[in-house]
Design a protein around this motif. Structure first.
Motif, PDB file in Angstrom:
ATOM      1  N   LYS A 208       0.832  -1.198   0.000  1.00  0.00           N
ATOM      2  CA  LYS A 208       0.000   0.000   0.000  1.00  0.00           C
ATOM      3  C   LYS A 208       0.875   1.259   0.000  1.00  0.00           C
ATOM      4  CE  LYS A 208      -2.563   2.961   2.932  1.00  0.00           C
ATOM      5  NZ  LYS A 208      -1.524   3.937   2.578  1.00  0.00           N
TER       6      LYS A 208
ATOM      7  N   LEU B  32       2.127   2.027  -3.430  1.00  0.00           N
ATOM      8  CA  LEU B  32       1.112   2.670  -4.263  1.00  0.00           C
ATOM      9  C   LEU B  32       1.009   4.152  -3.939  1.00  0.00           C
ATOM     10  CD1 LEU B  32      -1.781   0.032  -4.278  1.00  0.00           C
ATOM     11  CD2 LEU B  32      -0.253   0.602  -6.161  1.00  0.00           C
ATOM     12  N   ASP B  33       1.147   4.492  -2.652  1.00  0.00           N
ATOM     13  CA  ASP B  33       1.015   5.884  -2.228  1.00  0.00           C
ATOM     14  C   ASP B  33       2.209   6.734  -2.664  1.00  0.00           C
ATOM     15  OD1 ASP B  33      -1.348   5.237  -1.044  1.00  0.00           O
ATOM     16  OD2 ASP B  33      -0.522   5.046   0.976  1.00  0.00           O
TER      17      ASP B  33
ATOM     18  N   ASP C 124       2.199   8.395 -10.784  1.00  0.00           N
ATOM     19  CA  ASP C 124       1.445   7.719 -11.832  1.00  0.00           C
ATOM     20  C   ASP C 124       2.279   7.672 -13.107  1.00  0.00           C
ATOM     21  OD1 ASP C 124      -0.676   7.331 -10.208  1.00  0.00           O
ATOM     22  OD2 ASP C 124      -1.860   9.011 -10.939  1.00  0.00           O
TER      23      ASP C 124
ATOM     24  N   GLN D   7      -0.403  -1.756 -11.038  1.00  0.00           N
ATOM     25  CA  GLN D   7      -0.988  -1.039  -9.899  1.00  0.00           C
ATOM     26  C   GLN D   7      -2.434  -1.472  -9.671  1.00  0.00           C
ATOM     27  OE1 GLN D   7      -0.302   3.261  -9.685  1.00  0.00           O
ATOM     28  NE2 GLN D   7       1.447   3.022 -11.039  1.00  0.00           N
TER      29      GLN D   7
ATOM     30  N   THR E  42      -3.912  -3.217  -6.313  1.00  0.00           N
ATOM     31  CA  THR E  42      -5.085  -2.679  -5.624  1.00  0.00           C
ATOM     32  C   THR E  42      -6.161  -3.747  -5.459  1.00  0.00           C
ATOM     33  OG1 THR E  42      -4.681  -0.444  -6.461  1.00  0.00           O
ATOM     34  CG2 THR E  42      -6.928  -0.954  -5.751  1.00  0.00           C
TER      35      THR E  42
ATOM     36  N   PHE F   6      -6.054   3.654   2.665  1.00  0.00           N
ATOM     37  CA  PHE F   6      -6.189   2.916   1.413  1.00  0.00           C
ATOM     38  C   PHE F   6      -7.640   3.016   0.940  1.00  0.00           C
ATOM     39  CE2 PHE F   6      -6.771  -1.431  -0.597  1.00  0.00           C
ATOM     40  CZ  PHE F   6      -6.178  -1.066  -1.796  1.00  0.00           C
ATOM     41  N   HIS F   7      -7.825   3.553  -0.257  1.00  0.00           N
ATOM     42  CA  HIS F   7      -9.162   3.750  -0.812  1.00  0.00           C
ATOM     43  C   HIS F   7      -9.278   2.971  -2.120  1.00  0.00           C
ATOM     44  CE1 HIS F   7      -9.588   6.832   2.247  1.00  0.00           C
ATOM     45  NE2 HIS F   7      -8.485   7.405   1.795  1.00  0.00           N
ATOM     46  N   PRO F   8      -9.573   1.678  -2.044  1.00  0.00           N
ATOM     47  CA  PRO F   8      -9.517   0.825  -3.237  1.00  0.00           C
ATOM     48  C   PRO F   8     -10.503   1.209  -4.327  1.00  0.00           C
ATOM     49  CG  PRO F   8     -10.524  -0.336  -1.386  1.00  0.00           C
ATOM     50  CD  PRO F   8      -9.955   0.924  -0.839  1.00  0.00           C
TER      51      PRO F   8
ATOM     52  N   ALA G  98      -8.993   4.194  -6.076  1.00  0.00           N
ATOM     53  CA  ALA G  98      -7.739   3.824  -6.747  1.00  0.00           C
ATOM     54  C   ALA G  98      -8.007   2.973  -7.977  1.00  0.00           C
ATOM     55  CB  ALA G  98      -6.839   3.074  -5.765  1.00  0.00           C
TER      56      ALA G  98
ATOM     57  N   HIS H 125      -9.546   5.007 -10.802  1.00  0.00           N
ATOM     58  CA  HIS H 125      -8.520   5.836 -11.439  1.00  0.00           C
ATOM     59  C   HIS H 125      -7.734   5.030 -12.471  1.00  0.00           C
ATOM     60  CE1 HIS H 125      -5.347   8.767 -11.980  1.00  0.00           C
ATOM     61  NE2 HIS H 125      -4.450   7.933 -11.482  1.00  0.00           N
ATOM     62  N   ASP H 126      -7.311   3.809 -12.095  1.00  0.00           N
ATOM     63  CA  ASP H 126      -6.514   2.991 -13.006  1.00  0.00           C
ATOM     64  C   ASP H 126      -7.353   2.430 -14.153  1.00  0.00           C
ATOM     65  OD1 ASP H 126      -4.114   3.381 -11.674  1.00  0.00           O
ATOM     66  OD2 ASP H 126      -4.454   1.719 -10.289  1.00  0.00           O
TER      67      ASP H 126
END
Length: 363
Positions: free
Chosen positions: A100, A103-104, A108, A118, A122, A139-141, A144, A147-148
């Motif tokens: 995690k 990822l933070d 990008d 990524q 996630t 963590f905001h799955p 996230a 977004h991906d």
């Protein structure tokens, strides 16, 4: 250290606390003073560790219960040492937190593989959080993953595959299959994926399987087989398991690299008609695994690089023997080796992190 406690008149006993900061030979001096008069004595003092016998025992994994007898000698000094027992239902909390953090911390990257990796990380994190009730406050799955997925959508070209970078108009069949795996895992995690995007990708993968030579650079038999195999695996993850060209791929299995060989054995294991061949391939793969009391490590040629790194190979081996329902002890040792390949809490690349977490989620 010099201590100067006040001494009362008369005959008394005193305990003076002292702290030893090292081991070896030293001396202790006591001095008494009364006005101008003094007296004292000095004695040698040898500082050494107490004789404690320490032993570690690796027990392993069990799906049921286990009894471990422990014999304690009656002459043992029970005021020293002790017994530490570690029990865990999973081996995951330490490195999922690090994944995690990765990822933070990282920016990008607008390229297909990092985005797919990524997204895969996630999705695996979300599966673990849901399955084991782990909470990662920052963590905001959902956000996230959205977004991906949006970034992948921008890379999808007219034929349904994905371009390697923004502005490219030609799809990359290798990484498009990998993106399909990431999107399928995202769906499995209960995260939103655009159905129209998946439909276009499935159609693209079907065409790749039918004719990999539509890509002018893919004329060698090995390239054709590898593209078909990876597209079959991605299509199966997306809900369409097929046996197209399995005979052709199997016949050329010796030309595949080790990682694709493991993937082929895993895929064949899903088809009852291919049980004999899958069993033989799995047995041969197991012969290349170095097993100790604690770990089971897949031996790969030193020249293998990014797409077939040691972490990728080890992760694929774990997925193979998980899918084949191998003995729990072998699965546990393979998983321990995947975990042991971390450096400073995580694996070297996004790609390695995604592969390792995928294998450990399966495990």
């Amino acid at each position: 250290t010099t201590l100067t406690p006040a001494i009362e008149a008369g005959t008394r006993a005193y305990r003076i606390p002292m702290i030893a900061t090292g081991l070896g030979a030293t001396r202790v001096r006591f001095t008494t003073r009364l006005g101008a008069l003094s007296d004292g004595f000095e004695v040698p003092l040898e500082l050494h560790t107490l004789p404690i016998t320490e032993q570690a025992v690796e027990v392993g994994a069990t799906a049921d219960s286990v009894k471990i007898p422990i014999a304690v000698d009656p002459k043992v000094n029970t005021s020293l040492g002790g017994l530490d027992v570690e029990l865990a239902s999973i081996l995951l909390p330490e490195f999922t937190a690090r994944a995690k953090a990765d990822l933070d911390e990282d920016e990008d990257l607008p390229f297909l593989e990092p985005i797919a990796s990524q997204l895969l990380i996630t999705a695996n994190m979300q599966i673990l959080a849901s399955r084991y009730g782990q909470i990662y406050p920052d963590f905001h799955p959902v956000a996230a993953a959205a977004h991906d997925v949006e970034r992948l959508l921008k890379l999808q070209v007219a034929d349904g595959g994905f371009a390697t970078w923004p502005g490219e108009k030609i799809s990359d069949p290798w990484v498009s299959a990998y993106a399909g795996e990431a999107l399928a895992r995202t769906q499995s995690a209960g995260l939103a994926v655009d159905p129209a995007m998946l439909a276009r990708l499935r159609a693209y993968l079907t065409k790749v399987i039918a004719d990999p030579t539509r890509f002018k650079w893919c004329y060698a038999v090995t390239c054709v087989d590898e593209l078909r195999l990876r597209s079959l695996l991605a299509l199966a993850d997306l809900g369409e398991q097929r046996n197209d060209f399995l005979s052709d791929i199997y016949d050329e299995r010796d030309a595949l690299d080790e990682v694709d060989t493991i993937k082929l054995a895993r895929y064949l294991s899903r088809f009852p008609a291919w049980k004999t061949q899958a069993d033989a391939m799995a047995a041969k793969i197991q012969e290349s695994i170095y097993e100790t009391g604690r770990n089971a490590t897949l031996n790969l040629p030193d020249e293998w690089g990014w797409l077939s790194s040691p972490t990728i190979g080890q992760s694929e081996a774990l997925r193979l023997f998980v899918e084949r329902r191998a003995p729990a002890e072998l699965q546990d040792k393979l998983a321990r080796t995947v975990i042991a390949q971390r450096v400073r809490g995580s694996w070297p690349e996004y790609y390695d992190n995604a592969a390792a977490l995928t294998a450990l989620v399966d495990y």
